[in-house]
Design a protein around this motif. Structure first.
Motif, short mmCIF file in Angstrom:
data_model
loop_
_atom_site.label_atom_id
_atom_site.label_comp_id
_atom_site.label_asym_id
_atom_site.label_seq_id
_atom_site.Cartn_x
_atom_site.Cartn_y
_atom_site.Cartn_z
N GLY A 153 51.36 36.70 40.90
CA GLY A 153 51.72 37.71 41.28
C GLY A 153 51.43 39.13 41.00
N GLU A 154 50.17 38.94 39.75
CA GLU A 154 49.66 40.08 39.47
C GLU A 154 48.86 41.18 40.47
OE1 GLU A 154 47.21 41.79 35.36
OE2 GLU A 154 47.39 39.90 35.81
N ASP A 155 48.73 42.27 40.70
CA ASP A 155 47.93 42.98 41.53
C ASP A 155 46.47 42.62 41.39
OD1 ASP A 155 50.05 44.32 42.50
OD2 ASP A 155 49.46 45.97 41.22
N LEU A 156 45.74 42.57 42.40
CA LEU A 156 44.26 42.24 42.51
C LEU A 156 43.39 43.22 42.92
CD1 LEU A 156 42.62 39.60 42.35
CD2 LEU A 156 42.91 39.65 45.13
N ARG A 157 42.42 43.58 41.92
CA ARG A 157 41.61 44.68 42.13
C ARG A 157 40.27 44.28 42.88
NH1 ARG A 157 41.27 47.89 36.40
NH2 ARG A 157 43.12 49.14 36.61
N GLY A 158 39.81 42.99 42.70
CA GLY A 158 38.71 42.38 43.21
C GLY A 158 38.40 40.83 43.01
N PHE A 159 37.77 40.18 43.90
CA PHE A 159 37.58 38.85 43.81
C PHE A 159 36.26 38.40 44.29
CE2 PHE A 159 38.99 39.45 47.98
CZ PHE A 159 38.18 38.48 48.72
N LEU A 160 35.79 37.18 43.87
CA LEU A 160 34.56 36.85 44.05
C LEU A 160 34.72 35.15 44.34
CD1 LEU A 160 31.41 37.19 44.61
CD2 LEU A 160 31.06 36.60 42.33
N VAL A 161 33.97 34.68 45.51
CA VAL A 161 34.16 33.05 45.66
C VAL A 161 32.83 32.67 45.74
CG1 VAL A 161 35.18 31.69 47.35
CG2 VAL A 161 36.53 33.35 47.00
N LEU B 141 38.59 36.61 39.89
CA LEU B 141 39.83 37.41 40.05
C LEU B 141 39.64 38.60 38.94
CD1 LEU B 141 42.54 35.51 41.04
CD2 LEU B 141 40.72 36.13 42.83
N VAL B 142 39.79 39.76 39.36
CA VAL B 142 39.94 41.02 38.26
C VAL B 142 41.21 41.59 38.75
CG1 VAL B 142 38.49 42.71 39.55
CG2 VAL B 142 39.10 42.91 36.89
N THR B 143 42.12 41.57 37.70
CA THR B 143 43.49 42.34 37.85
C THR B 143 43.48 43.70 36.98
OG1 THR B 143 44.62 41.19 36.19
CG2 THR B 143 44.46 39.81 38.10
N PRO B 144 44.46 44.51 36.96
CA PRO B 144 44.53 45.39 35.82
C PRO B 144 44.35 45.12 34.51
CG PRO B 144 46.19 45.74 37.55
CD PRO B 144 45.65 44.36 37.97
N THR B 145 44.71 43.68 34.27
CA THR B 145 44.67 43.39 32.79
C THR B 145 43.77 41.91 32.51
OG1 THR B 145 46.63 41.81 33.00
CG2 THR B 145 47.23 44.10 32.40
N ARG B 146 43.43 41.25 33.59
CA ARG B 146 42.71 40.20 33.20
C ARG B 146 41.50 39.73 34.19
NH1 ARG B 146 46.58 35.63 34.46
NH2 ARG B 146 47.50 36.99 35.96
N LEU B 147 40.66 38.85 33.46
CA LEU B 147 39.59 38.17 34.47
C LEU B 147 40.46 36.78 34.58
CD1 LEU B 147 36.70 37.79 35.75
CD2 LEU B 147 36.20 37.39 33.55
N ILE B 148 40.38 36.27 35.74
CA ILE B 148 40.75 34.85 36.06
C ILE B 148 39.56 34.13 36.75
CG2 ILE B 148 42.25 33.36 37.30
CD1 ILE B 148 44.21 35.88 37.15
N VAL B 149 39.24 33.01 35.91
CA VAL B 149 37.89 32.22 36.59
C VAL B 149 38.54 30.90 36.89
CG1 VAL B 149 35.79 31.34 36.02
CG2 VAL B 149 36.63 33.50 34.94
N GLY B 150 38.54 30.55 38.14
CA GLY B 150 38.92 29.09 38.54
C GLY B 150 37.75 28.33 38.99
N HIS B 151 37.75 27.01 38.49
CA HIS B 151 36.75 26.27 38.92
C HIS B 151 37.28 24.97 39.54
CE1 HIS B 151 33.63 28.49 36.72
NE2 HIS B 151 34.33 28.32 35.79
N THR B 152 36.84 24.54 40.46
CA THR B 152 37.22 23.26 41.27
C THR B 152 35.97 22.45 41.51
OG1 THR B 152 38.95 24.46 42.17
CG2 THR B 152 38.59 22.12 43.21
N ASP B 153 35.83 21.19 41.24
CA ASP B 153 34.89 20.13 41.22
C ASP B 153 35.66 18.91 41.93
OD1 ASP B 153 32.53 21.15 39.72
OD2 ASP B 153 34.19 21.54 38.37
#
Length: 194
Positions: free
Chosen positions: A37-45, A64-76
């Motif tokens: 639920g955190e705000d999203l500043r930008g994303f890359l897929v 994803l970049v939020t106001p506080t975090r970089l979130i990195v998701g990987h799916t294989d």
């Protein structure tokens, strides 16, 4: 605090995940859980198929970049299942922006003298100190006739995440998105350091 509702991703992010056609519901659920639920500043897929022999292995990264975090998701895809049923492995990592010590956007440009040139390749490298790569080579003294052993020299390089895209492989839109995401992340990391 209410738990995030799975599937409630911003529409442009959800559309980018769906466009890849690689387990879109699973990937969206994983990213929604991490975003929480955190705000999203930008994303890359980034969808990256690899070919080994006659098999295609698919890998999808969502950043994803939020106001506080970089979130990195990987799916294989997982092909190690002896029952031959389809399986996927998905993981997300969350890094505080204040922990990121390096964000590098590299552009390879053809004919830079012509209207700033045409981008032929881009890299986004992000370092936060989890992984380091050590590059070693024989040390030299500068004397071309010297055959003494001078030991080794090298460098330790942060190597947490690198994404590479080119217009030929990923399309010009994806390259522009990588550059925009890199710029947003650079700005966000600088703001977090204040």
């Amino acid at each position: 605090m209410q738990a995030p509702i799975i599937g409630q991703l911003p529409e442009p992010l959800r559309n980018s995940i769906v466009a890849c056609g690689f387990f879109p519901d699973l990937v969206s659920e994983s990213i929604a859980l991490a975003l929480a639920g955190e705000d999203l500043r930008g994303f890359l897929v980034h969808h990256e198929p690899t070919f080994t022999g006659e098999e295609v292995h698919r890998h999808l990264s969502v950043m994803l970049v939020t106001p506080t975090r970089l979130i990195v998701g990987h799916t294989d895809e997982s092909t190690d299942n002896p029952t031959h049923s389809v399986q996927a492995i998905t993981s997300t990592e969350s890094v505080a922006l204040s922990k990121i010590n390096s964000v590098t956007v590299t552009r390879v440009v053809a004919e830079p003298q012509k209207d700033a040139g045409a981008i032929v390749e881009t890299w986004l490298s992000i370092g936060w100190g989890t992984l380091r790569r050590i590059e070693l080579e024989p040390a030299h003294c500068g004397d071309p006739t010297c055959d003494a052993d001078h030991g080794m020299s090298g460098s330790a390089v942060a190597d947490d995440l690198t994404v590479r895209m080119s217009p030929a492989a990923d399309g010009e839109t994806s390259v522009r998105e990588l550059i925009a995401f890199g710029s947003t992340l650079q700005r966000s990391v600088a703001e977090a350091a204040r």
